[in-house]
Design a protein around this motif. Structure first.
Motif, mmCIF file in Angstrom:
data_model
loop_
_atom_site.group_PDB
_atom_site.id
_atom_site.type_symbol
_atom_site.label_atom_id
_atom_site.label_comp_id
_atom_site.label_asym_id
_atom_site.label_seq_id
_atom_site.Cartn_x
_atom_site.Cartn_y
_atom_site.Cartn_z
ATOM 1 N N ASP A 102 53.718 41.118 33.552
ATOM 2 C CA ASP A 102 54.149 40.126 34.813
ATOM 3 C C ASP A 102 54.773 41.695 36.105
ATOM 4 O O ASP A 102 55.452 42.554 35.614
ATOM 5 C CB ASP A 102 55.843 39.701 34.679
ATOM 6 N N ALA A 103 53.073 41.549 36.962
ATOM 7 C CA ALA A 103 54.096 42.065 38.249
ATOM 8 C C ALA A 103 55.085 42.307 38.722
ATOM 9 O O ALA A 103 55.139 43.696 39.329
ATOM 10 C CB ALA A 103 52.739 42.065 38.917
ATOM 11 N N ILE A 104 55.586 41.181 38.710
ATOM 12 C CA ILE A 104 57.410 41.398 39.404
ATOM 13 C C ILE A 104 58.466 41.762 38.000
ATOM 14 O O ILE A 104 58.691 40.566 37.382
ATOM 15 C CB ILE A 104 57.418 40.100 40.507
ATOM 16 N N LEU B 421 52.287 33.899 35.769
ATOM 17 C CA LEU B 421 52.529 34.853 35.901
ATOM 18 C C LEU B 421 50.841 35.453 37.359
ATOM 19 O O LEU B 421 51.202 36.182 37.288
ATOM 20 C CB LEU B 421 51.587 35.543 34.981
ATOM 21 N N ARG B 424 51.608 35.574 40.262
ATOM 22 C CA ARG B 424 52.386 36.911 40.347
ATOM 23 C C ARG B 424 51.710 37.805 40.249
ATOM 24 O O ARG B 424 52.181 38.788 41.729
ATOM 25 C CB ARG B 424 53.696 37.140 39.738
ATOM 26 N N GLN B 425 50.398 38.526 39.522
ATOM 27 C CA GLN B 425 49.579 39.579 39.839
ATOM 28 C C GLN B 425 48.515 39.598 41.135
ATOM 29 O O GLN B 425 48.811 40.584 41.936
ATOM 30 C CB GLN B 425 48.375 38.875 37.984
ATOM 31 N N LYS B 427 49.328 37.918 43.884
ATOM 32 C CA LYS B 427 50.306 38.430 45.787
ATOM 33 C C LYS B 427 50.810 40.170 45.652
ATOM 34 O O LYS B 427 50.933 40.449 46.413
ATOM 35 C CB LYS B 427 51.959 37.466 44.819
ATOM 36 N N THR B 428 50.696 40.391 43.954
ATOM 37 C CA THR B 428 50.937 41.756 44.641
ATOM 38 C C THR B 428 50.156 43.196 44.699
ATOM 39 O O THR B 428 49.992 43.945 44.018
ATOM 40 C CB THR B 428 52.251 42.553 43.244
ATOM 41 N N ARG B 432 49.322 47.142 44.989
ATOM 42 C CA ARG B 432 50.159 47.650 43.884
ATOM 43 C C ARG B 432 48.003 49.146 44.286
ATOM 44 O O ARG B 432 47.921 49.601 43.401
ATOM 45 C CB ARG B 432 49.531 46.960 42.292
#
Lengths: 333, 447
Positions: A102-104, B421, B424-425, B427-428, B432
């Protein structure tokens, strides 16, 4: 050929317990050791857990190809604990992966962690109950005029199966603790895992006693099976005698010796149990047993299965060694 | 709900869920390896980042695929113990090889994901390729086992028992090749277009983003080649099914009466009572040609089979239409893309083209689900075609609706979490990876 297949079945099961079991155990250790160590635990099992998990798939494939009668009767009467086992396997694997990727990192981490820990605990419990259900001698002989309870609950819902389940949980936790000592990243962490290893070892020995006691309670002559086998007694004595050695290795924090001794003891205990049961695979309520030989698929099948296993292991074992070696040596920066 | 239906639905849900992850596990490593190859040749950091981003996708989907696949290997017995008791010894062989392939895949993936700093670059890259090759091999083995259910071989069936078992003949049954080819191409087409659609969507939000442009090209090239080959493989499959399982062909074409020549129907709603297909477009003689390569050939209809041996015609026919329609659209888009790519056309990143890619991105997976519906429902009422009925194989345990609902809930939950999931990957991503912020106006920013 049949003996080669049986050897692969036993070895796959043993490796699943030693490696896959340790991954489940890591989740159990996390429950007791707390959140501080979750980084270490994640890092230790992330690269290897999927490969370790596949020993179980090998066990299943060997069972349904080589011994379809065993697989079919297990599937019929141990449906419920097998289902619980599957739910646990799916939840544990997904929760661990999701937590890792999970990136966050926010509140959701707590949910993943909760699911990961709970499923790490109950999956081995049901695995043990399935193993217990195979041997306790409650498998129905026929479907005719049985109630739902007698056909699908009674075969596994009893004290002996529960004890085997608890034993499995303790064994997995113990293996994980011993394994994690070598992965610890601080003095304090080493101390935590040594303590976890000691506690789970004590719990394991107690659970082992419970297995014998409940076997007697359920009318399963486990004690006499062991007593009548010199090999089994020798193995158990050896396992007991090596316990103090293990404790010394743990106290001295000797990583390699502890791991080898823990693996050696698991081998002895499971080996002894297999030895006294062999070649029985399933026990029925009428006192009859289904042996590996009776359940075996025809020779042509055994031959192909053995061939696939031999060729497969020639490919797998070197790669697996390479994988484990790659991640067990420090990074060259 | 009756137990047989519950068991069939649980199997459908489990397979339908697992197949998505299996396909991504087959094709995605090659996308990852293609990008990794570019990185090793050009040393552009963008390709390294892209490889890493895709490899995280592989890792997540592989893990879910691995555990849902484990569940399936048990569910075969839990739901169909009678089937496995007889079939295990005959058809276990591809599964035993699949175990090896799967093991290698897991080991290679561990090396690839965590070995960036520990392995020499080309060895590291090779481990990524091994992931893909093992994935393809696993898929082929499993589909070979399914092929045997459609085209049983390698045993004699006498009084409800199998004799003279020959596992090699069972594995290389008449259906294995056409099915495995069709499935493997489908995995590449579906994954390629799905990944391309995702990057197209991100390009709409971040126009000229170089990272997504490069990703889109790689994914679409792989997807387009597969989608173009797929109609050829589909033609092989159709002729094969016409030969081996005429009842299935009759059901998927909703051909009630044996005809010479036989019309091909586009669309339409089959009606078992009147034995007519309402609202369909008829192409005269076309089915004869597609099934037997001759416009005047005879095609066997459902009337040649007893009523109790018919598959559910409506489901099979509609699923088949959906599969062909989705596959057709993807094939046409592939032609368009390859032409644009070849002419180095600026249209490739125009909004209308990107929007089209977004809209069609799920079609490959819809086609896969529909195609498996054709294969599996089209085999009914048999679990082993012509040998054992599905109704005779089902678990004796009553209340199978409970595990069905449990698995449905579990997989819905997992699907929901996975989407979240991935969101969220994505979005960021720019936070990163620096290269995910590059635009094609200033491509040398990082170099």
């Amino acid at each position: 050929m049949l003996f080669i297949v049986i050897a692969f079945l036993v070895i796959s099961l043993l490796f699943y317990v030693l490696f896959g079991g340790a991954d489940f155990g890591a989740g159990i250790i996390e429950i007791f050791a707390g959140k501080r160590h979750y980084q270490t635990i994640s890092k230790a099992i992330a690269p290897v857990w999927e490969a370790n998990h596949i020993w179980l798939i090998l066990v299943v494939v060997i069972l349904f190809m080589g011994f379809p009668l065993i697989y079919a009767d297990m599937s019929r009467y141990l449906h419920i604990p097998l289902l619980a086992l599957l739910v646990g396997i799916v939840l544990r694997g997904c929760a661990f992966t999701f937590r890792h990727y999970d990136a966050i990192k926010d509140q959701s981490q707590d949910w993943y962690t909760f699911i990961f820990r709970i499923s790490s605990l109950f999956t081995p419990l049901f695995l043990g109950m399935v193993a217990g259900g195979m041997l306790v001698g409650r498998m129905p002989v026929t479907m005719a005029d049985g109630s739902f309870y007698s056909l699908f609950i009674a075969p596994w819902f009893n004290l002996f199966c529960l004890a085997v389940g608890v034993f499995t949980v303790c064994l997995f936790a113990f293996l994980a603790a011993v394994y994690l000592i070598g992965e610890a990243r601080s003095e304090e962490e080493t101390h935590t895992f040594v303590r976890a290893a000691r506690n789970s070892n004590i719990a394991l020995v107690l659970a082992g006693g419970l297995v014998f006691a409940t076997a007697a309670w359920e009318g399963l002559p486990l004690v006499s099976l062991f007593i009548n086998s010199a090999g089994a007694i020798a193995a158990l004595v050896l396992a007991t005698l090596s316990l103090p050695l293990l404790w010394v290795a743990l106290v001295r924090k000797h990583v390699v010796a502890s791991r080898l001794l823990a693996g050696f003891q698991t081998l002895l205990v499971l080996g002894a149990w297999f030895w006294v049961e062999y070649p029985v695979a399933l026990r029925y309520e009428n006192g009859k047993a289904l042996t590996l030989f009776e359940a075996a698929a025809p020779a042509a099948t055994q031959q192909q299965l053995a061939l696939a296993l031999i060729v497969g292991s020639l490919l797998i074992l070197p790669s697996l060694y390479y994988l484990l070696r790659t991640f067990k040596k420090p990074v060259r920066v | 709900m009756d137990d047989l239906l519950a068991a069939r639905l649980q199997m459908a849900v489990s397979l339908g869920f697992h197949i998505i992850f299996a396909c991504i596990g087959i094709a995605m490593p090659f996308l990852m390896a293609a990008s990794g190859y570019r990185y090793l040749r050009t040393r552009e950091p963008l390709y390294k980042d892209l490889t890493k981003v895709w490899s995280v996708g592989v890792a997540i989907f592989f893990a879910v695929g691995a555990v849902s696949g484990t569940a399936l290997s048990f569910e075969l017995g839990l739901l169909w113990p009678e089937f496995m008791e007889h079939a295990g010894a005959i058809i276990g062989m591809p599964f035993s090889w699949e175990g090896t392939a799967f093991f290698l895949e897991a080991i290679a993936l561990g090396l690839f994901l965590y070995g960036w700093d520990r392995l020499p670059p080309w060895i590291h890259w090779s481990s990524g390729v091994v992931v893909g090759i093992s994935g393809v091999a696993s898929g082929i083995f499993v589909v070979a086992a399914n092929g045997w259910m459609n085209s049983p071989a390698g045993f004699d069936w006498v009084d409800g028992k199998a004799y003279n078992i020959d596992p090699v003949a069972a594995m290389f049954n008449d259906a294995w090749f056409t099915q495995a080819l069709h499935m493997t191409l489908a995995a590449f087409a579906a994954t390629g277009f799905a990944v391309a659609g995702l990057h197209a969507f991100l390009l709409l939000r971040h126009p000229n983003n170089l990272f997504h442009q490069k990703a889109l090209r790689i994914a679409l090239t792989i997807g387009a080649i597969a989608a173009l080959l797929q109609p050829l493989s589909g033609d092989l499959s159709a002729k094969d099914v016409a030969e081996r399982q005429p009842a299935k062909l009759a059901a998927l074409e909703a051909l009630y009466e044996t005809s010479q020549p036989a019309d091909l129907l586009i669309g339409g709603i089959p009606n078992d009572e009147t034995r007519k297909v309402d609202y369909a477009i008829h192409l005269p003689g076309m089915l004869s040609f597609l099934a037997h390569g001759d416009f005047s050939a005879k095609v066997i209809g459902l009337d040649a089979f007893p009523r109790e041996d018919w598959p559910p015609v409506l489901i099979v026919h509609v699923a088949f239409q959906i599969m062909v329609a989705c596959g057709g659209i993807l094939a046409l888009m592939s032609v368009l893309f390859l032409v644009l790519q070849w002419r180095k056309s600026p249209w490739l990143f125009k909004r209308w083209f990107l929007w089209t890619l977004v809209v069609i991105s799920p079609l490959g997976f819809i086609a896969i689900e529909a195609g498996w519906t054709v294969t599996e429902v089209g085999r009914q009422p048999w679990i082993i075609y012509g040998i054992m009925r599905t109704a005779d194989a089902v678990s004796p345990m009553p209340g199978l609706v409970v595990p069905f609902l449990l698995f449905t809930f579990l997989y819905l939950l997992l699907a929901f979490v996975l989407v979240w999931l991935m969101y969220r990957q994505i979005k960021t991503l720019p936070d990163r990876y620096a290269s995910a912020r590059l635009t094609s106006n200033a491509p040398t920013q990082l170099e």
